[in-house]
Design an enzyme around this catalytic site. Structure first.
Site, PDB file in Angstrom:
ATOM      1  N   CYS A 115     -11.032   3.176   0.516  1.00 45.56           N
ATOM      2  CA  CYS A 115      -9.577   3.346   0.630  1.00 45.56           C
ATOM      3  C   CYS A 115      -9.181   2.572   1.875  1.00 45.56           C
ATOM      4  O   CYS A 115      -9.891   2.620   2.892  1.00 45.56           O
ATOM      5  CB  CYS A 115      -9.241   4.834   0.775  1.00 45.56           C
ATOM      6  SG  CYS A 115      -7.568   5.174   1.380  1.00 45.56           S
ATOM      7  N   THR A 116      -8.077   1.852   1.792  1.00 42.59           N
ATOM      8  CA  THR A 116      -7.730   0.956   2.904  1.00 42.59           C
ATOM      9  C   THR A 116      -7.288   1.694   4.163  1.00 42.59           C
ATOM     10  O   THR A 116      -7.196   1.091   5.232  1.00 42.59           O
ATOM     11  CB  THR A 116      -6.653  -0.056   2.472  1.00 42.59           C
ATOM     12  OG1 THR A 116      -5.513   0.663   1.965  1.00 42.59           O
ATOM     13  CG2 THR A 116      -7.192  -0.985   1.396  1.00 42.59           C
ATOM     14  N   HIS A 117      -7.031   2.990   4.044  1.00 40.40           N
ATOM     15  CA  HIS A 117      -6.735   3.778   5.252  1.00 40.40           C
ATOM     16  C   HIS A 117      -8.003   4.078   6.063  1.00 40.40           C
ATOM     17  O   HIS A 117      -7.931   4.288   7.264  1.00 40.40           O
ATOM     18  CB  HIS A 117      -6.083   5.118   4.891  1.00 40.40           C
ATOM     19  CG  HIS A 117      -4.627   5.027   4.532  1.00 40.40           C
ATOM     20  ND1 HIS A 117      -4.185   4.474   3.359  1.00 40.40           N
ATOM     21  CD2 HIS A 117      -3.518   5.437   5.205  1.00 40.40           C
ATOM     22  CE1 HIS A 117      -2.859   4.550   3.313  1.00 40.40           C
ATOM     23  NE2 HIS A 117      -2.429   5.130   4.426  1.00 40.40           N
ATOM     24  N   ASP A 171       0.872  -1.178   0.000  1.00 40.69           N
ATOM     25  CA  ASP A 171       0.000   0.000   0.000  1.00 40.69           C
ATOM     26  C   ASP A 171       0.907   1.225   0.000  1.00 40.69           C
ATOM     27  O   ASP A 171       2.126   1.122   0.170  1.00 40.69           O
ATOM     28  CB  ASP A 171      -0.900  -0.017   1.250  1.00 40.69           C
ATOM     29  CG  ASP A 171      -1.847   1.182   1.306  1.00 40.69           C
ATOM     30  OD1 ASP A 171      -2.276   1.657   0.240  1.00 40.69           O
ATOM     31  OD2 ASP A 171      -2.149   1.658   2.416  1.00 40.69           O
ATOM     32  N   SER A 172       0.274   2.402  -0.123  1.00 36.71           N
ATOM     33  CA  SER A 172       1.051   3.641  -0.113  1.00 36.71           C
ATOM     34  C   SER A 172       1.470   4.027   1.308  1.00 36.71           C
ATOM     35  O   SER A 172       1.888   5.151   1.526  1.00 36.71           O
ATOM     36  CB  SER A 172       0.197   4.768  -0.685  1.00 36.71           C
ATOM     37  OG  SER A 172      -0.896   4.992   0.190  1.00 36.71           O
ATOM     38  N   TYR A 223      -0.938   8.070  -2.997  1.00 38.29           N
ATOM     39  CA  TYR A 223      -1.062   7.642  -4.388  1.00 38.29           C
ATOM     40  C   TYR A 223      -2.246   8.348  -5.061  1.00 38.29           C
ATOM     41  O   TYR A 223      -2.288   8.467  -6.285  1.00 38.29           O
ATOM     42  CB  TYR A 223      -1.348   6.133  -4.476  1.00 38.29           C
ATOM     43  CG  TYR A 223      -0.183   5.198  -4.225  1.00 38.29           C
ATOM     44  CD1 TYR A 223       1.098   5.663  -3.962  1.00 38.29           C
ATOM     45  CD2 TYR A 223      -0.384   3.816  -4.263  1.00 38.29           C
ATOM     46  CE1 TYR A 223       2.140   4.767  -3.741  1.00 38.29           C
ATOM     47  CE2 TYR A 223       0.649   2.931  -4.045  1.00 38.29           C
ATOM     48  CZ  TYR A 223       1.912   3.407  -3.775  1.00 38.29           C
ATOM     49  OH  TYR A 223       2.933   2.511  -3.567  1.00 38.29           O
ATOM     50  N   GLY A 224      -3.216   8.754  -4.246  1.00 37.47           N
ATOM     51  CA  GLY A 224      -4.512   9.239  -4.747  1.00 37.47           C
ATOM     52  C   GLY A 224      -4.434  10.374  -5.748  1.00 37.47           C
ATOM     53  O   GLY A 224      -5.310  10.513  -6.596  1.00 37.47           O
ATOM     54  N   CYS A 254      -4.358  -1.490  -1.786  1.00 42.23           N
ATOM     55  CA  CYS A 254      -4.594  -0.066  -2.019  1.00 42.23           C
ATOM     56  C   CYS A 254      -5.594   0.038  -3.167  1.00 42.23           C
ATOM     57  O   CYS A 254      -5.332  -0.483  -4.263  1.00 42.23           O
ATOM     58  CB  CYS A 254      -3.275   0.603  -2.407  1.00 42.23           C
ATOM     59  SG  CYS A 254      -3.485   2.299  -2.962  1.00 42.23           S
ATOM     60  N   ASN A 255      -6.738   0.659  -2.899  1.00 41.30           N
ATOM     61  CA  ASN A 255      -7.776   0.768  -3.932  1.00 41.30           C
ATOM     62  C   ASN A 255      -7.289   1.555  -5.150  1.00 41.30           C
ATOM     63  O   ASN A 255      -7.627   1.241  -6.293  1.00 41.30           O
ATOM     64  CB  ASN A 255      -9.012   1.465  -3.361  1.00 41.30           C
ATOM     65  CG  ASN A 255      -9.732   0.598  -2.355  1.00 41.30           C
ATOM     66  OD1 ASN A 255     -10.613  -0.151  -2.696  1.00 41.30           O
ATOM     67  ND2 ASN A 255      -9.331   0.686  -1.097  1.00 41.30           N
ATOM     68  N   THR A 256      -6.505   2.584  -4.888  1.00 45.52           N
ATOM     69  CA  THR A 256      -6.043   3.449  -5.963  1.00 45.52           C
ATOM     70  C   THR A 256      -5.095   2.683  -6.889  1.00 45.52           C
ATOM     71  O   THR A 256      -5.241   2.710  -8.115  1.00 45.52           O
ATOM     72  CB  THR A 256      -5.311   4.677  -5.370  1.00 45.52           C
ATOM     73  OG1 THR A 256      -6.060   5.166  -4.269  1.00 45.52           O
ATOM     74  CG2 THR A 256      -5.110   5.757  -6.397  1.00 45.52           C
TER      75      THR A 256
HETATM   76  N1  DGL Z   1      -4.764   3.076   0.949  1.00 48.87           N
HETATM   77  C1  DGL Z   1      -4.811   3.721  -0.344  1.00 48.87           C
HETATM   78  C2  DGL Z   1      -6.130   3.358  -1.040  1.00 48.87           C
HETATM   79  O1  DGL Z   1      -6.729   2.354  -0.674  1.00 48.87           O
HETATM   80  C3  DGL Z   1      -4.502   5.155  -0.123  1.00 48.87           C
HETATM   81  C4  DGL Z   1      -4.273   5.886  -1.370  1.00 48.87           C
HETATM   82  C5  DGL Z   1      -3.368   7.086  -1.275  1.00 48.87           C
HETATM   83  O2  DGL Z   1      -2.203   6.924  -0.917  1.00 48.87           O
HETATM   84  O3  DGL Z   1      -3.827   8.148  -1.656  1.00 48.87           O
HETATM   85  O4  DGL Z   1      -6.583   3.994  -1.973  1.00 48.87           O
END
Ligand code: DGL
Length: 253
Positions: free
Chosen positions: A181-183, A11-12, A43-44, A74-76
């Site tokens: 988003c996983t956060h 993930d990011s 990453y978004g 990470c969804n993105t």
């Molecule tokens: N956890 C990432 C997601 O699920 C965060 C993306 C990001 O870093 O912007 O999208």
């Protein structure tokens, strides 16, 4: 069952811990390498090209560490890169998280819904296909620009202020929330506080974990080992590691 290597997960930052904890419940005896790319967080807001390059480098590194399957937590990154990665590395199973919008369609179709995700996810073609396929016509899409970043840094005041400012207008009007988003599951409680009422949360991680187990079984890749978890942060920040394991431990109790 044979010994065939690690499961790579990335993930990011530390947000993917919300995915790993669900995976461990289903596959406690696998060994994991978690890569937290805090250097490139968030990453978004990155371009597709940047995301592809970042993900490709991470995958190459994980493959060098004997990973037999890779979870994109990470969804993105999933939305933008999973197609490219599957094509480039056809021998490796990629399991990719996505916003659990289909679950709304299946279990709570009638209710007003809020999908929270990064700008990158909401604008992506992959998410738009999902959204139009399962649209319940009572859905608001909310680009939570900067939220993953604030959660990553863990400042409670800043998180509360952000949520008040962006979610305040939905108070009492929403019954389903897709955590895209996983956060975001890390601040589920705070989201509920702001939205009030009876909120049902939708998170794709538990189903991803079951799917991962099926994929490993089908490919004869299940591994009976000690359940080791190695954490790597792209900036090598000791506080990230500490927070990651704290969250993991607390959420497993
Ligand atoms: N956890 C990432 C997601 O699920 C965060 C993306 C990001 O870093 O912007 O999208």
């Amino acid at each position: 069952m044979k010994e065939t290597g690690n499961i790579g997960i990335f993930d990011s930052g530390i947000g993917g811990v919300t995915v790993l904890k669900e995976i461990i419940k289903v596959l406690p005896n696998e060994n994991y390498i978690y890569y937290s790319d805090s250097k490139n967080n968030p990453y978004g807001d990155k371009t597709d090209k940047e995301i592809l390059e970042i993900c490709d480098n991470i995958v190459q590194m994980l493959l060098k560490q004997n990973c037999k399957a890779i979870v994109i937590a990470c969804n993105t990154a999933s939305a933008k890169a999973v197609g490219f990665l599957r094509e480039k590395y056809p021998q490796i199973p990629f399991i990719a998280i996505e916003p659990a919008y289909k679950m709304v369609h299946d279990y709570s179709y009638e209710k007003p819904t809020l999908v929270m995700a990064t700008k990158g996810t909401i604008e992506s073609e992959k998410f738009n296909l999902l959204y139009h396929k399962y649209d319940n016509h009572k859905t608001e899409l909310l680009e939570c620009v900067g939220l993953a970043d604030i959660i990553e840094n863990g400042d409670k005041d800043q998180i509360e202020k952000y949520l008040q400012k962006t979610l305040g207008k939905y108070k009492g009007k929403i019954e389903n929330v897709v955590l895209g988003c996983t956060h975001y599951p890390l601040v589920q409680h705070e989201i509920k506080q702001v939205l009030g009422g009876d909120i049902r949360f939708f998170n794709g991680a538990p189903n991803l974990a079951i799917h991962l187990k099926d994929v490993l079984a089908k490919n004869d890749l299940l591994h009976n080992n000690l359940g080791k978890i190695e954490f790597i942060d792209s900036q090598n920040l000791p506080e990230k590691k500490q927070r990651f394991f704290n969250i993991l431990q607390t959420s497993m109790n």
